[in-house]
Motif scaffolding. Structure first.
Motif, short mmCIF file in Angstrom:
data_model
loop_
_atom_site.label_atom_id
_atom_site.label_comp_id
_atom_site.label_asym_id
_atom_site.label_seq_id
_atom_site.Cartn_x
_atom_site.Cartn_y
_atom_site.Cartn_z
N TRP A 43 35.15 26.65 37.42
CA TRP A 43 35.04 28.02 37.89
C TRP A 43 34.21 28.85 36.91
CZ3 TRP A 43 41.04 28.88 37.95
CH2 TRP A 43 41.54 28.85 36.63
N ARG A 44 33.74 29.99 37.39
CA ARG A 44 32.85 30.83 36.58
C ARG A 44 33.56 32.14 36.26
NH1 ARG A 44 28.06 30.79 39.72
NH2 ARG A 44 28.64 32.82 40.60
N LEU A 45 34.35 32.11 35.19
CA LEU A 45 35.10 33.30 34.80
C LEU A 45 34.19 34.38 34.22
CD1 LEU A 45 38.37 31.78 33.27
CD2 LEU A 45 37.83 32.36 35.64
N GLU A 46 32.96 34.01 33.90
CA GLU A 46 32.00 35.01 33.42
C GLU A 46 31.73 36.08 34.49
OE1 GLU A 46 31.60 31.29 31.17
OE2 GLU A 46 31.56 31.76 33.33
N ASP A 47 32.07 35.78 35.73
CA ASP A 47 31.91 36.78 36.79
C ASP A 47 32.93 37.91 36.65
OD1 ASP A 47 29.89 35.22 37.72
OD2 ASP A 47 31.01 34.38 39.41
N ILE A 48 33.99 37.67 35.88
CA ILE A 48 34.95 38.74 35.57
C ILE A 48 34.49 39.49 34.33
CG2 ILE A 48 37.35 39.32 35.08
CD1 ILE A 48 38.19 36.70 36.38
N TYR A 49 34.26 38.76 33.25
CA TYR A 49 33.73 39.32 32.02
C TYR A 49 32.63 38.42 31.49
CZ TYR A 49 37.73 42.48 31.80
OH TYR A 49 38.67 43.45 32.08
N PRO A 50 31.40 38.92 31.33
CA PRO A 50 30.32 38.10 30.79
C PRO A 50 30.62 37.55 29.40
CG PRO A 50 29.47 40.16 31.69
CD PRO A 50 30.96 40.28 31.67
N ASP A 51 31.38 38.31 28.63
CA ASP A 51 31.78 37.84 27.30
C ASP A 51 33.05 38.60 26.91
OD1 ASP A 51 31.04 40.41 26.04
OD2 ASP A 51 28.98 39.73 26.37
N GLU A 52 33.64 38.19 25.80
CA GLU A 52 34.92 38.79 25.43
C GLU A 52 34.79 40.16 24.79
OE1 GLU A 52 36.95 35.42 23.66
OE2 GLU A 52 36.45 34.48 25.57
N LEU A 97 43.61 46.66 34.34
CA LEU A 97 44.61 45.81 33.71
C LEU A 97 44.69 44.46 34.41
CD1 LEU A 97 46.85 45.44 31.64
CD2 LEU A 97 48.43 46.52 33.25
N SER A 98 44.56 44.45 35.72
CA SER A 98 44.55 43.20 36.47
C SER A 98 43.42 42.30 35.99
CB SER A 98 44.40 43.49 37.96
OG SER A 98 44.20 42.30 38.69
N GLY A 387 49.06 21.40 38.74
CA GLY A 387 49.22 21.96 40.07
C GLY A 387 47.95 22.58 40.61
N ALA A 388 48.12 23.59 41.43
CA ALA A 388 46.98 24.26 42.06
C ALA A 388 47.40 25.68 42.39
CB ALA A 388 46.57 23.52 43.33
N TYR A 389 46.43 26.58 42.36
CA TYR A 389 46.69 27.95 42.79
C TYR A 389 45.38 28.64 43.12
CZ TYR A 389 45.55 29.66 37.98
OH TYR A 389 44.94 29.96 36.78
N SER A 390 45.49 29.77 43.81
CA SER A 390 44.36 30.67 44.00
C SER A 390 44.77 32.03 43.45
CB SER A 390 44.00 30.80 45.48
OG SER A 390 42.93 31.71 45.65
N TRP A 391 43.81 32.72 42.84
CA TRP A 391 44.08 34.03 42.25
C TRP A 391 42.83 34.87 42.36
CZ3 TRP A 391 46.22 34.70 36.56
CH2 TRP A 391 47.17 35.74 36.55
N ALA A 392 42.99 36.16 42.24
CA ALA A 392 41.84 37.05 42.33
C ALA A 392 42.14 38.35 41.62
CB ALA A 392 41.49 37.33 43.79
N THR A 393 41.08 39.04 41.26
CA THR A 393 41.19 40.39 40.73
C THR A 393 40.19 41.25 41.47
OG1 THR A 393 41.18 41.75 38.72
CG2 THR A 393 39.59 39.92 38.81
N TYR A 394 40.57 42.46 41.78
CA TYR A 394 39.80 43.32 42.68
C TYR A 394 38.37 43.52 42.17
CZ TYR A 394 39.20 47.09 46.11
OH TYR A 394 38.79 47.86 47.17
N TYR A 435 46.00 48.70 48.40
CA TYR A 435 46.54 47.83 49.46
C TYR A 435 45.86 46.46 49.50
CZ TYR A 435 48.15 52.40 51.11
OH TYR A 435 48.71 53.64 51.20
N ALA A 436 45.11 46.11 48.46
CA ALA A 436 44.29 44.89 48.53
C ALA A 436 45.07 43.62 48.24
CB ALA A 436 43.12 45.00 47.55
#
Length: 626
Positions: A43-52, A97-98, A387-394, A435-436
């Motif tokens: 997965w490409r978590l850089e789509d949430i934050y390009p860097d720390e 925060l999410s 295991g497995a899961y799906s997650w998202a942040t707005y 409501y998302a």
């Protein structure tokens, strides 16, 4: 929605099965390092934050924003404009925060032994607790305001129209909201409250070591969470038995610690229920979704009534496998002996894309683009969460964690998690932040609907009797594992919480005996209930999110009804279904599902799914001539 903590909201991960999904098959060797996996399978978590540095900037900003919100304390409802300002600030704080928490937690999930991301997750948790404490005044101040004043504000200020349903939810749960000072104190307990789940996760995902057993060819293989289910599906009964005994014996050696951890989690549930003036933890858990306790009790009653159908299937399994006695470790091996189905991940993706075609061109296109562009983390690696899961942040695309093992079950896991991800996608794109995030009650509908469509597609595209038998058996296993097994888990949770609420001690002996008796109730008519199964309760991560698992059972019942409508009616049913996905949390789950075409207050969807189970047993028996 009462004054639910942000920590509680963002930790609401969609973990599947019992953490039993598989990973990359490394044979006798150790699991690979993450660096050894191709980037296209990560997965490409850089789509949430390009860097720390960006993460740190948001961490700073969220604390500044919550201080602005806190400055409204004592005057939040002084006017419609002030109330609107406060609610917008709350959304801004929660959204940021999410992102902080989801990023940190998913980084840790890549390798639970990595101290850098252990520390980042701890920081995110601490920030969440601080934020919850700072904004704990919001709901009590709103509820201290006369209802007629709140309703007048909504009419006066156009911007408050967005929050009409949010305010109605708060008013409904007013009896369970405390004073501002009490809510602030309660919010400060968030980090302690998450401790049992965190400790269990560290034990189960980072520290536990299972034994080495010999595979079918006599080669030594290290048991892992991912390999456990693979071994239980082996056609070699010795391998199945040794895997079963090896894993559960490992938990048994730690039974005192595990009982103490789980007991702490149950006591936490009871504490919050008591403080919020609920009769018990079950009522507290169901109230947020406005689900009557009767829905929970009716599910258990309906499944109990239908245990003869399960026993009929177990008898068929015993006959087909040619066993004098069916044991617990014989429940997962495929019933079609000459069929060896291996489905590499890329092939699984193409098949799932075809299977979801009935949901329309747009749904299929978005899913295909997501699967090809950094949504999914595919293979099991050293230290990765099981295991497995799906997650998202707005504001960011959804994510999927897998541990793919090239089995048919893993292809269904992909379809399942893609259903969650698409639910996130539609909800986040159609709804404002408030409501998302769809509620847990409806979470399993989209996922299991995808599984039903995959089953239909595979059956439609093969005339091979062995393949058809294999698929029907898989469908039966899905129903057994989701409707019967998860309901058994739900009954266990109810018994555990009731025992603790009545002052009983959750000793390892009591937990083991209670679980063993339940398994016996469900399976002993046609199966030898091996004593090691009494420790299975200790390996179920879902028990740390109390009264979650029943939603798998209600979800598969709703999904069965909806998938049949989609296949039977076409576009009108698809339109109603997509409207449900777009609904997010803009209404309570039962009305949302009713608009999609299924009434979960009625026991009929559960009973219809149980009738389907019986028909499938007959179909499989005819195909296998057993």
């Amino acid at each position: 929605m009462r004054n639910r903590t942000m920590l509680g909201m963002v930790e609401d991960i969609r973990r599947e099965a019992d953490g039993e999904a598989g990973g990359v098959n490394c044979g006798a060797g150790q699991l690979p390092l993450r660096s050894e996996v191709e980037d296209r399978y990560k997965w490409r978590l850089e789509d949430i934050y390009p860097d720390e540095d960006c993460w740190e900037a948001d961490a700073k900003q969220v604390l500044e924003d919550v201080r602005k919100l806190a400055s409204l304390k004592g005057r939040l409802t002084a006017s419609a404009a002030t109330l609107l300002e406060g609610l917008k600030l709350q959304d801004q704080v929660n959204e940021r925060l999410s992102r902080l928490f989801v990023y940190a937690k998913m980084r840790r999930d890549e390798d639970n032994a990595n101290p850098k991301y252990q520390a980042l997750t701890d920081r995110a948790t601490s920030i969440a607790v601080q934020v919850d404490s700072e904004k704990a005044f919001v709901v009590p101040e709103i509820l201290a305001t006369p209802e007629e004043t709140l309703r007048a504000y909504v009419e006066q200020e156009p911007g408050l129209a967005l929050y009409r349903f949010y305010l109605e939810q708060l008013i409904r749960q007013k009896p369970h909201v405390l004073s501002a000072e009490q809510e602030q104190l309660l919010a400060g307990t968030g980090e302690m409250a998450s401790a049992p789940s965190h400790i269990f996760s560290m034990f189960n995902d980072a520290d536990i070591q299972f034994p080495v057993i010999e595979d079918e060819s006599g080669k030594p293989v290290q048991l892992t969470h991912g390999r456990y289910m693979q071994m239980l599906q082996s056609r070699d009964r010795r391998v199945r038995r040794e895997a079963f005994e090896g894993v559960l014996e490992t938990y048994r050696k730690n039974r005192n610690t595990l009982a103490a951890i789980y007991s702490a989690s149950v006591k936490k549930d009871l504490f919050y229920a008591q403080v919020r003036r609920y009769p018990g933890a079950l009522e507290a858990a169901l109230d947020e979704d406005d689900v009557p306790v009767a829905v929970y009790d009716n599910l258990i009653a309906a499944v109990r009534e239908s245990l003869p159908a399960l026993h009929k299937y177990l008898a068929l399994r015993k006959r087909v496998l040619g066993l004098d006695e069916l044991h617990m470790y014989d429940l997962y091996t495929p019933l079609v002996p000459d069929l060896d189905v291996k489905i590499p991940y890329d092939q699984a993706v193409e098949t799932v894309k075809e299977a979801i075609r009935p949901l329309g061109e747009e749904y299929q296109r978005v899913a295909a683009e997501g699967l090809a562009s950094g949504w999914v983390d595919v293979f099991e690696t050293r230290g990765k969460t099981s295991g497995a899961y799906s997650w998202a942040t707005y504001g960011v695309h959804p994510y999927i964690l897998l541990n793919h093992q090239d089995t048919l079950n893993d292809m269904f896991t992909l379809a399942h998690e893609l259903g969650h991800a698409m639910h996130y996608y539609y909800s986040m794109n159609a709804q404002p932040f408030v409501y998302a995030n769809y509620t847990i009650f409806v979470a399993e509908v989209a996922s299991t609907c995808n599984e039903a469509l995959l089953t239909h597609h595979l059956l439609e595209t093969t005339d091979d009797p062995k393949m058809r038998a294999y698929l029907i058996n898989h469908h039966l296993e899905t129903l057994r594992g989701t409707l019967f097994r998860q309901t058994m888990f739900a009954e266990f949770e109810k018994l555990v919480h009731r025992h603790a609420q009545e002052g009983g001690a959750l000793t390892p002996e009591w937990l083991c005996e209670t679980y063993y008796q339940l398994v016996s109730d469900y399976f002993s008519a046609e199966c030898t209930v091996d004593r090691p199964i009494e420790m299975e309760w200790a390996r179920i991560p879902h028990f740390y999110s109390a009264f979650y698992v029943y939603k798998y059972a209600t979800g598969i019942s709703a999904a069965t009804a909806l998938s049949q409508k989609i296949l039977r009616e076409g576009e009108p049913a698809v339109e109603a279904y997509l409207s449900f996905l777009k609904g997010g949390a803009s209404d309570y789950p039962i009305p949302l599902l009713r608009r999609a075409g299924v009434d979960m207050e009625s026991p009929e969807p559960v009973r219809e799914t149980l009738r389907l189970f019986t028909r499938l047993v007959d179909d499989l028996a005819a195909l296998l001539q057993a």
